[in-house]
Design a protein around this motif. Structure first.
Motif, PDB file in Angstrom:
ATOM      1  N   LEU A  54      -5.151  -3.107  -0.990  1.00  0.00           N
ATOM      2  CA  LEU A  54      -4.138  -2.542  -1.881  1.00  0.00           C
ATOM      3  C   LEU A  54      -2.741  -2.722  -1.294  1.00  0.00           C
ATOM      4  CD1 LEU A  54      -5.884   0.751  -3.032  1.00  0.00           C
ATOM      5  CD2 LEU A  54      -5.554  -1.344  -4.341  1.00  0.00           C
ATOM      6  N   GLY A  55      -2.610  -2.521   0.005  1.00  0.00           N
ATOM      7  CA  GLY A  55      -1.328  -2.723   0.667  1.00  0.00           C
ATOM      8  C   GLY A  55      -0.891  -4.169   0.600  1.00  0.00           C
ATOM      9  N   SER A  85       0.365  -4.913  -2.899  1.00  0.00           N
ATOM     10  CA  SER A  85       1.698  -4.343  -3.045  1.00  0.00           C
ATOM     11  C   SER A  85       2.740  -5.211  -2.361  1.00  0.00           C
ATOM     12  CB  SER A  85       1.712  -2.934  -2.445  1.00  0.00           C
ATOM     13  OG  SER A  85       3.006  -2.417  -2.425  1.00  0.00           O
ATOM     14  N   HIS A  86       2.415  -5.673  -1.176  1.00  0.00           N
ATOM     15  CA  HIS A  86       3.337  -6.511  -0.415  1.00  0.00           C
ATOM     16  C   HIS A  86       3.603  -7.835  -1.146  1.00  0.00           C
ATOM     17  CE1 HIS A  86       5.535  -7.306   3.237  1.00  0.00           C
ATOM     18  NE2 HIS A  86       4.966  -8.493   3.332  1.00  0.00           N
ATOM     19  N   GLU A  94       6.106  -7.220  -3.876  1.00  0.00           N
ATOM     20  CA  GLU A  94       7.453  -7.062  -3.321  1.00  0.00           C
ATOM     21  C   GLU A  94       8.033  -8.401  -2.878  1.00  0.00           C
ATOM     22  OE1 GLU A  94       6.930  -4.227  -0.204  1.00  0.00           O
ATOM     23  OE2 GLU A  94       6.693  -2.568  -1.597  1.00  0.00           O
ATOM     24  N   PRO A 143       1.213  -0.449 -13.574  1.00  0.00           N
ATOM     25  CA  PRO A 143       1.826  -0.863 -12.321  1.00  0.00           C
ATOM     26  C   PRO A 143       1.521  -2.333 -12.081  1.00  0.00           C
ATOM     27  CG  PRO A 143      -0.116   0.451 -11.879  1.00  0.00           C
ATOM     28  CD  PRO A 143       0.057   0.376 -13.385  1.00  0.00           C
ATOM     29  N   PRO A 144       2.175  -3.013 -11.180  1.00  0.00           N
ATOM     30  CA  PRO A 144       3.130  -2.493 -10.219  1.00  0.00           C
ATOM     31  C   PRO A 144       4.582  -2.668 -10.634  1.00  0.00           C
ATOM     32  CG  PRO A 144       2.415  -4.642  -9.531  1.00  0.00           C
ATOM     33  CD  PRO A 144       1.686  -4.328 -10.818  1.00  0.00           C
ATOM     34  N   ILE A 199      10.093  -2.231  -8.813  1.00  0.00           N
ATOM     35  CA  ILE A 199       8.739  -2.295  -8.290  1.00  0.00           C
ATOM     36  C   ILE A 199       8.220  -0.880  -8.061  1.00  0.00           C
ATOM     37  CG2 ILE A 199       7.307  -3.091  -6.379  1.00  0.00           C
ATOM     38  CD1 ILE A 199       9.305  -5.350  -6.003  1.00  0.00           C
ATOM     39  N   THR A 220       5.643   0.629  -6.172  1.00  0.00           N
ATOM     40  CA  THR A 220       4.613   0.421  -5.163  1.00  0.00           C
ATOM     41  C   THR A 220       4.413   1.618  -4.258  1.00  0.00           C
ATOM     42  OG1 THR A 220       6.249  -0.571  -3.726  1.00  0.00           O
ATOM     43  CG2 THR A 220       4.940  -2.068  -5.062  1.00  0.00           C
ATOM     44  N   SER A 221       5.132   2.711  -4.459  1.00  0.00           N
ATOM     45  CA  SER A 221       5.051   3.810  -3.511  1.00  0.00           C
ATOM     46  C   SER A 221       3.625   4.326  -3.334  1.00  0.00           C
ATOM     47  CB  SER A 221       5.979   4.949  -3.915  1.00  0.00           C
ATOM     48  OG  SER A 221       5.626   5.418  -5.187  1.00  0.00           O
ATOM     49  N   ILE A 279       0.864   2.662  -3.840  1.00  0.00           N
ATOM     50  CA  ILE A 279       0.033   1.612  -3.275  1.00  0.00           C
ATOM     51  C   ILE A 279       0.460   1.307  -1.840  1.00  0.00           C
ATOM     52  CG2 ILE A 279      -0.632  -0.819  -3.470  1.00  0.00           C
ATOM     53  CD1 ILE A 279      -0.271  -0.533  -6.484  1.00  0.00           C
ATOM     54  N   ALA A 280       1.747   1.197  -1.616  1.00  0.00           N
ATOM     55  CA  ALA A 280       2.241   0.775  -0.310  1.00  0.00           C
ATOM     56  C   ALA A 280       1.858   1.748   0.785  1.00  0.00           C
ATOM     57  CB  ALA A 280       3.759   0.617  -0.355  1.00  0.00           C
TER      58      ALA A 280
END
Length: 96
Positions: free
Chosen positions: A41-42, A45-46, A49, A76-77, A84, A86-87, A89-90
């Motif tokens: 998931l991170g 998200s990355h 971004e 999302p995202p 974005i 992503t809070s 998810i990030a």
């Protein structure tokens, strides 16, 4: 974009995903991990971004349609205004 992709994947270690299951994602059948994987998931998200800068801006018509459509506003995202989201998810993983 290709250089950005090479840089991105060079910075991440492989992520084992374990067993898969069939699920609906955006109206399509997809193989997805059977259990949540915070690192994956991170990573997703990355990617959003890092590659958002390559995405074309919404036209005024697309923007207005997005504002009128509840399903688009909640997906999302990326929000209708291009910000974005992503809070949630990030925070699931630590970036390299």
């Amino acid at each position: 974009m290709e250089r950005a992709l090479r840089t991105l994947v060079g910075a991440w270690l492989p992520c084992p995903i374990g067993p898969l299951k069939i699920d609906l994602v955006g109206g399509f059948f997809a193989l997805v991990p059977a259990n949540p994987i915070p690192t994956l998931l991170g990573f997703a998200s990355h990617i959003v971004e890092e590659f958002d800068r390559f995405r074309a801006s919404l036209s005024q018509d697309e923007f207005q349609r997005c504002l009128r459509s509840p399903s688009t506003r909640l997906r999302p995202p990326i929000s209708c205004d291009g910000a974005i989201l992503t809070s949630s998810i990030a925070t699931a993983s630590t970036y390299p």
